[in-house]
Design a protein around this motif. Structure first.
Motif, PDB file in Angstrom:
ATOM      1  N   ASN A  46       0.841  -1.209   0.000  1.00 24.07           N
ATOM      2  CA  ASN A  46       0.000   0.000   0.000  1.00 24.07           C
ATOM      3  C   ASN A  46       0.870   1.250   0.000  1.00 24.07           C
ATOM      4  O   ASN A  46       0.582   2.209  -0.708  1.00 24.07           O
ATOM      5  N   TYR A  92       0.383   3.966  -2.818  1.00 26.70           N
ATOM      6  CA  TYR A  92      -0.263   5.244  -2.530  1.00 26.70           C
ATOM      7  C   TYR A  92       0.726   6.359  -2.189  1.00 26.70           C
ATOM      8  O   TYR A  92       0.474   7.164  -1.308  1.00 26.70           O
ATOM      9  N   ASP A 135       4.765   5.868   5.458  1.00 24.95           N
ATOM     10  CA  ASP A 135       5.104   6.401   4.127  1.00 24.95           C
ATOM     11  C   ASP A 135       4.873   7.903   4.126  1.00 24.95           C
ATOM     12  O   ASP A 135       4.342   8.466   5.094  1.00 24.95           O
ATOM     13  N   ARG A 180     -12.419   1.244  -0.663  1.00 27.03           N
ATOM     14  CA  ARG A 180     -11.286   1.945  -1.265  1.00 27.03           C
ATOM     15  C   ARG A 180     -11.592   3.434  -1.197  1.00 27.03           C
ATOM     16  O   ARG A 180     -12.725   3.855  -1.359  1.00 27.03           O
ATOM     17  N   SER A 191      -7.948  -4.256  -4.557  1.00 24.06           N
ATOM     18  CA  SER A 191      -9.181  -5.002  -4.373  1.00 24.06           C
ATOM     19  C   SER A 191      -9.953  -4.539  -3.147  1.00 24.06           C
ATOM     20  O   SER A 191     -11.103  -4.928  -2.945  1.00 24.06           O
ATOM     21  N   GLY A 192      -9.307  -3.714  -2.323  1.00 23.19           N
ATOM     22  CA  GLY A 192      -9.991  -3.287  -1.085  1.00 23.19           C
ATOM     23  C   GLY A 192     -10.007  -4.390  -0.047  1.00 23.19           C
ATOM     24  O   GLY A 192     -10.762  -4.334   0.926  1.00 23.19           O
ATOM     25  N   LEU A 221      -6.303  -4.362   3.699  1.00 25.39           N
ATOM     26  CA  LEU A 221      -6.364  -3.883   5.084  1.00 25.39           C
ATOM     27  C   LEU A 221      -7.364  -4.665   5.927  1.00 25.39           C
ATOM     28  O   LEU A 221      -7.142  -4.869   7.120  1.00 25.39           O
TER      29      LEU A 221
HETATM   30  P1  ADP Z   1      -6.460  -1.846  -1.908  1.00 24.73           P
HETATM   31  O1  ADP Z   1      -6.414  -3.124  -2.637  1.00 24.73           O
HETATM   32  O2  ADP Z   1      -7.438  -0.888  -2.518  1.00 24.73           O
HETATM   33  O3  ADP Z   1      -5.147  -1.249  -1.661  1.00 24.73           O
HETATM   34  P2  ADP Z   1      -6.617  -2.057   0.993  1.00 24.73           P
HETATM   35  O4  ADP Z   1      -7.623  -2.743   1.852  1.00 24.73           O
HETATM   36  O5  ADP Z   1      -5.220  -2.458   1.135  1.00 24.73           O
HETATM   37  O6  ADP Z   1      -7.147  -2.214  -0.500  1.00 24.73           O
HETATM   38  O7  ADP Z   1      -6.720  -0.524   1.263  1.00 24.73           O
HETATM   39  C1  ADP Z   1      -7.957   0.097   1.329  1.00 24.73           C
HETATM   40  C2  ADP Z   1      -7.839   1.551   0.934  1.00 24.73           C
HETATM   41  O8  ADP Z   1      -7.149   2.284   1.942  1.00 24.73           O
HETATM   42  C3  ADP Z   1      -7.080   1.781  -0.316  1.00 24.73           C
HETATM   43  O9  ADP Z   1      -7.898   1.641  -1.448  1.00 24.73           O
HETATM   44  C4  ADP Z   1      -6.594   3.201  -0.136  1.00 24.73           C
HETATM   45  O10 ADP Z   1      -7.598   4.110  -0.515  1.00 24.73           O
HETATM   46  C5  ADP Z   1      -6.387   3.319   1.350  1.00 24.73           C
HETATM   47  N1  ADP Z   1      -4.979   3.113   1.762  1.00 24.73           N
HETATM   48  C6  ADP Z   1      -4.431   1.985   2.226  1.00 24.73           C
HETATM   49  N2  ADP Z   1      -3.119   2.171   2.524  1.00 24.73           N
HETATM   50  C7  ADP Z   1      -2.847   3.470   2.251  1.00 24.73           C
HETATM   51  C8  ADP Z   1      -1.688   4.301   2.366  1.00 24.73           C
HETATM   52  N3  ADP Z   1      -0.501   3.796   2.798  1.00 24.73           N
HETATM   53  N4  ADP Z   1      -1.779   5.584   1.981  1.00 24.73           N
HETATM   54  C9  ADP Z   1      -2.953   6.085   1.529  1.00 24.73           C
HETATM   55  N5  ADP Z   1      -4.086   5.376   1.404  1.00 24.73           N
HETATM   56  C10 ADP Z   1      -4.047   4.067   1.770  1.00 24.73           C
END
Ligand code: ADP
Length: 561
Positions: free
Chosen positions: A455, A459, A483, A502, A514-515, A518
């Motif tokens: 991530n 991002y 980050d 997301r 894929s959301g 996390l």
């Molecule tokens: P994805 O597959 O979309 O990365 P995650 O569940 O890992 O799904 O993350 C969910 C959402 O959280 C992401 O779509 C993004 O919008 C936000 N996100 C996760 N990690 C970060 C990060 N390090 N910086 C900014 N936004 C983040």
């Protein structure tokens, strides 16, 4: 396009809600309000109670009349017959009065033999006022009765022929020395009187007996009868008897608490000059009506509230379901895209390699690296999806083993370091020396770390930095991934741990994902008895921290939120 879809869905849902729930419920409510309003206007409750009261008073009058008849029947039987022997009249009248102290005087009148004999109740010899009063009443009776006797006899004969009560009554109030007295007489044809004779027996009721014994008994009998109109539970009705020309009670049931009566019924047969009155003790019909309305309005208000609550809950549930459905369809689109891109890349580079046209060795190296990286990405994605579906089905099992976390984190990062640096990221690794062994599922922890690092890679824009720290704090071990990327808006910081969620940032939309990552990280942290937190400032960067307890409580992960 998604926006348009949302609107259509929303409109459809609102329409369904309106048609299926709100419309019937609202019409029901409107009908109830209309009903209540009209009930108020028609005074329906008041009218119903008044109808009941009318029945009670009719019943009371009938009862009075029957009781009077019961009192008179033996007296009539014992009365001297049509006078043949005049000397017998007085002693016989005295006997009647002695046997029936509820009468003040008795008269025998016979037109043909011009007999008018009267006797008064014994025992009042010294009471002049009493004697004068009785004499007055007898004199008054003497003034009218002989004139009306033929007609009265005729009426009584007709009644007897019709099997009706053979008694006639007269009642009135009179003043004696500023005192108000009630006089009530009954007349009848004495026994064995030939049809063609005008003979009448008359008795005068003792008003004190009527007031203290007779009417209280009638009222009690009425109030304790099984008349449905009297079943007003909270407020029992009370009855009183008063002179027709005044409202002051003459006789009253114990519950009579003064105030205006709800309904009056003057007695028309026996005991004319008296009237029954009825009311509820402690309240009025108006009050009951008002209370009933208030009560109903209250119920209506409560029901409306419940209904609004129900509509709100339904709306919320449906919206949630719709959101989830939308997220799922986005997810399918995203995942297909995510699968297709690396596969396309792998195929493209593999085909190029197959053709063997590359000259430079570095090119080969680069193509191999791309193929490896893309297949790693595929593996990570497929692992996430598999984990997710296992968790959703409740089949995910963790293998907890005592683990050297420092070593696990280091080796995981080592296999990734190259890729991080290749992408132009400054990488900082900070692993404390005092990390105790912790019971964890190695694979799950490594996957969490990879998700977080991935991530951070995905991002970040210009500030390319990734920092990973592992340290010990307050009985737990903390794994931090930091980050300096796009950050997360405060309102979204809770939601990012939900499945499929997301953020709305354009960069996120342009980035594959894929959301799921996390939500898996959180599930894994919770399964270890720990948790995951985020601190983030939009445009400044994010810090994700997984806290794992050093001595975890026995804990199994449930389904994903
Ligand atoms: P994805 O597959 O979309 O990365 P995650 O569940 O890992 O799904 O993350 C969910 C959402 O959280 C992401 O779509 C993004 O919008 C936000 N996100 C996760 N990690 C970060 C990060 N390090 N910086 C900014 N936004 C983040």
């Amino acid at each position: 396009m998604p926006r348009k879809w949302r609107l259509t869905d929303r409109t459809r849902m609102l329409l369904t809600l309106e048609l299926a729930i709100i419309l019937p419920a609202a019409s029901l409510m409107a009908f109830s309000i209309w009903n209540l309003y009209h009930m108020q206007r028609d005074k329906a409750i008041e009218a119903a109670i008044q109808r009941d009261f009318t029945h009670v008073l009719m019943f009371a009058e009938k009862r009075t009349w029957l009781r009077a008849g019961e009192m008179l029947t033996p007296v009539r039987k014992e009365f001297p017959p049509c006078p043949n022997d005049r000397s017998q009249i007085k002693p016989q009248l005295d006997r009647v009065l002695a046997a029936h102290p509820e009468f003040l005087f008795a008269i025998l009148y016979d037109k043909d033999s011009d007999v008018w004999v009267w006797r008064q109740q014994a025992g009042h010899d010294g009471d002049e006022a009493f004697q004068r009063r009785v004499a007055d009443e007898v004199a008054i009776t003497n003034k009218w009765l002989p004139f009306e006797a033929p007609e009265l006899v005729h009426k009584l004969q007709k009644a007897a022929a019709n099997d009706e009560e053979p008694f006639g009554y007269e009642g009135y109030w009179s003043d004696h020395n500023d005192e108000h007295f009630y006089t009530s007489i009954a007349y009848f044809i004495p026994p064995d009187t030939p049809k063609d004779r005008i003979t009448l027996g008359v008795v005068g009721f003792d008003p004190e007996y009527l007031r203290n014994t007779f009417f209280p008994a009638v009222i009690t009998a009425v109030l304790t009868s099984k008349n449905s109109a009297l079943k007003a539970d909270a407020n029992p009705p009370a009855i009183m008897i008063h002179p027709t020309r005044s409202t002051t009670p003459w006789v009253a049931s114990p519950g009579w608490d003064g105030g205006r009566s709800e309904m009056d019924r003057p007695l028309s047969e026996a005991f004319q000059g008296l009237a029954f009155s009825i009311k509820y003790s402690g309240t009025t019909i108006d009050e009951i009506g008002a209370k009933f309305l208030k009560y109903n309005y209250f119920i209506l208000a409560a029901l409306s509230l419940v209904m609004c609550g129900g509509i709100f809950l339904t709306y919320r549930n449906i919206s949630r379901e719709m959101k989830l459905a939308r997220l799922k369809s986005d997810f399918v689109a995203n995942v297909s895209h995510e699968l297709r891109t690396p596969l396309a890349l792998i195929r493209l580079y593999a085909e190029t390699l197959e053709l063997g046209r590359l000259t430079a060795q570095e090119k080969y190296q680069e193509y191999f690296r791309i193929i490896r990286e893309e297949s790693e990405r595929l593996t990570a994605l497929i692992n996430n999806i598999l984990d997710f579906s296992r968790i959703e089905a409740g089949r995910k099992e963790y293998e907890f083993k005592e683990t050297n976390l420092a070593e696990l984190i280091r080796t995981t990062l080592d296999s990734y370091r190259f890729q991080i640096e290749q992408n132009g990221f400054a990488f900082e690794e900070n692993i404390a020396a005092d990390i105790p062994p912790v019971n964890v599922d190695r694979e799950a922890i490594a996957r969490s770390l990879l998700n977080l690092v991935n991530n951070a890679l995905k991002y970040s824009k210009d500030q390319k930095f990734i920092g990973v720290s592992l340290y010990r704090a307050n009985g737990s071990v903390k794994l931090e991934v930091q980050d300096r990327g796009i950050g997360i808006a405060p309102a979204e910081q809770d939601k990012i741990f939900e499945k499929f969620y997301r953020c709305g940032d354009p960069l996120v939309h342009n980035t594959k994902g894929s959301g799921l990552g996390l939500s898996l990280v959180r599930h894994i942290a919770l399964a270890h008895g720990g948790n995951v937190f985020v601190e983030s400032v939009p445009d400044k960067g994010s810090k994700f921290t997984i806290a794992l307890p050093i001595n975890p409580p026995a804990h199994e992960g449930g389904a994903i939120a």
